[in-house]
Design a protein around this motif. Structure first.
Motif, mmCIF file in Angstrom:
data_model
loop_
_atom_site.group_PDB
_atom_site.id
_atom_site.type_symbol
_atom_site.label_atom_id
_atom_site.label_comp_id
_atom_site.label_asym_id
_atom_site.label_seq_id
_atom_site.Cartn_x
_atom_site.Cartn_y
_atom_site.Cartn_z
ATOM 1 N N ALA A 30 31.450 9.168 -15.099
ATOM 2 C CA ALA A 30 32.678 9.459 -15.792
ATOM 3 C C ALA A 30 33.764 9.771 -14.622
ATOM 4 N N VAL A 31 33.333 10.528 -13.888
ATOM 5 C CA VAL A 31 34.187 11.073 -12.850
ATOM 6 C C VAL A 31 34.614 10.225 -11.840
ATOM 7 N N ALA A 32 33.712 9.047 -11.670
ATOM 8 C CA ALA A 32 34.034 7.802 -10.772
ATOM 9 C C ALA A 32 35.279 7.137 -11.346
ATOM 10 N N ARG A 33 35.563 7.165 -12.661
ATOM 11 C CA ARG A 33 36.691 6.540 -13.010
ATOM 12 C C ARG A 33 38.032 7.414 -12.970
ATOM 13 N N LEU A 45 26.646 17.403 -7.122
ATOM 14 C CA LEU A 45 27.910 16.317 -6.941
ATOM 15 C C LEU A 45 28.613 17.036 -5.904
ATOM 16 N N LEU A 46 29.119 16.175 -4.910
ATOM 17 C CA LEU A 46 30.247 16.778 -3.972
ATOM 18 C C LEU A 46 31.194 15.428 -3.955
ATOM 19 N N LEU A 47 32.505 16.221 -4.658
ATOM 20 C CA LEU A 47 33.690 15.335 -4.875
ATOM 21 C C LEU A 47 34.810 15.547 -3.581
ATOM 22 N N THR A 48 35.505 14.622 -3.364
ATOM 23 C CA THR A 48 36.476 14.654 -2.605
ATOM 24 C C THR A 48 38.177 14.149 -3.518
ATOM 25 N N VAL A 49 38.739 15.342 -3.793
ATOM 26 C CA VAL A 49 39.721 15.228 -4.799
ATOM 27 C C VAL A 49 41.029 15.471 -4.201
ATOM 28 N N ALA A 50 41.910 14.392 -4.530
ATOM 29 C CA ALA A 50 43.401 14.293 -3.853
ATOM 30 C C ALA A 50 44.410 14.680 -5.244
ATOM 31 N N ALA A 51 45.242 15.459 -4.438
ATOM 32 C CA ALA A 51 46.399 16.208 -5.494
ATOM 33 C C ALA A 51 47.725 16.178 -4.791
#
Length: 331
Positions: A82-85, A101-107
């Motif tokens: 789900a998060v991949a989308r 899970l380890l995410l790299t998030v852009a904002a």
């Protein structure tokens, strides 16, 4: 089958991802047509690709966060899918340690990051808890990593000029530049004519602006490859607590390591995030031992060994690490 020429070609494009085949031919010892065919095969199979993304540090807009996510054991895969989308999440890794899970998030800013964490990521069924560390500045990013398939002379023959100082530009220009970077995200080697058609800018303008973006470091081009090309090295994120007085020397030592793929100063429980890639787990342990020897005051706050990468800088990956799709990064 992957052979030595494929390895050399991928490493050459890590040196300069948009280098023309004619410039790579002599250092790699083959003709341009052969390189073009090899690259077409690698990209068609999902074994290698070139992408592009903006440098938040240099473009003067946006921020990056490293987000740890906890899930029930039977929901990890569904949460990751789900998060991949989500266009805000650039990369997703399944990891060991105290997170799933380890995410790299852009904002764009702290407000948009908060909204994403609370209103989108936090509402995904199966997300139990998140922990966020802000990236203050990136010291080494993944585009500089090399598999060592080329010698120093080959790398010098291929290398593009190093980024210079980033000068401020008008907001209108920033928006046009970001549109150009987004177009290159799906295919960093996209021809200028196609870039012109996608952005509505004249081809001569696209060529000039892309040269400016690369020269200033605002646009980051990188070549990535599947484990079929790179083998199956071990990747691990070390979260380090470094005394402020030791930080400059520790950074110099860590960023010089050939195993360092990413290093960033962070704001969180640890003040330095270090992502290492090595052939085997004992190699990572030796790096820790050397670090402890030179900087005994440094403490490893946590370790996350990557079990599988599900999304890498916008590109969706199969279980065996081959590219299967792309979700444009949109902070």
């Amino acid at each position: 089958m992957i052979d030595e020429l494929d390895l050399a070609l991928v490493d050459a494009l890590r040196v300069d991802p948009r280098a023309p085949w004619s410039r790579l031919a002599a250092p790699l010892g083959v003709d341009p047509a052969t390189l073009s065919r090899r690259w077409a095969r690698l990209t068609a199979n999902g074994d290698a690709w070139v992408t592009c993304y903006p440098s938040a540090d240099r473009i003067g807009r946006g921020l990056t966060a490293l987000v740890q996510v906890d899930c029930p054991a039977d929901r990890v895969g569904a949460v990751a899918a789900a998060v991949a989308r989500h266009p805000q999440t650039a990369s997703i890794e399944l990891v060991t340690g105290d997170a799933d899970l380890l995410l790299t998030v852009a904002a764009y800013d702290h407000g948009s990051l908060t909204s994403y964490l609370l209103e989108r990521l936090g509402t995904v069924p199966g997300v139990l808890r998140t922990r966020t560390a802000l990236v203050e500045r990136t010291l080494v990013e993944g585009s500089r990593f090399s598999n060592g398939a080329l010698d120093a002379e080959q790398r010098r023959a291929i290398a593009a000029p190093a980024p210079g100082a980033a000068r401020p530009v008008a907001d209108r220009r920033v928006e046009e530049d970001l549109a150009l970077i987004r177009a290159l995200g799906a295919d960093g080697r996209m021809p200028y004519a196609e870039l012109s058609a996608r952005t509505g800018l004249p081809a001569s303008t696209v060529r000039r602006r892309l040269a400016e973006l690369r020269g200033s470091g605002r646009a980051v081009l990188r070549c990535d490859a599947s484990p079929r090309v790179t083998g199956h090295p071990v990747g691990a994120m070390l979260w380090l607590d470094v005394p402020p007085a030791d930080l400059p020397d520790a950074v110099r030592r860590l960023t010089a390591l050939p195993q360092t793929r990413m290093c960033a100063v962070t704001v969180g429980p640890a003040n330095l995030a270090l992502y290492l890639i090595a052939p085997q787990l004992p190699d990572l342990r030796r790096i820790e031992q050397e670090l402890a020897h030179h900087h005994p005051a440094i403490r490893v706050h946590d370790r996350h060994v990557t079990l599988r990468t599900l999304k890498l800088v916008g590109h969706l990956l199969t279980a065996d690490g081959r590219r299967t799709g792309y979700v444009p990064i949109e902070p």
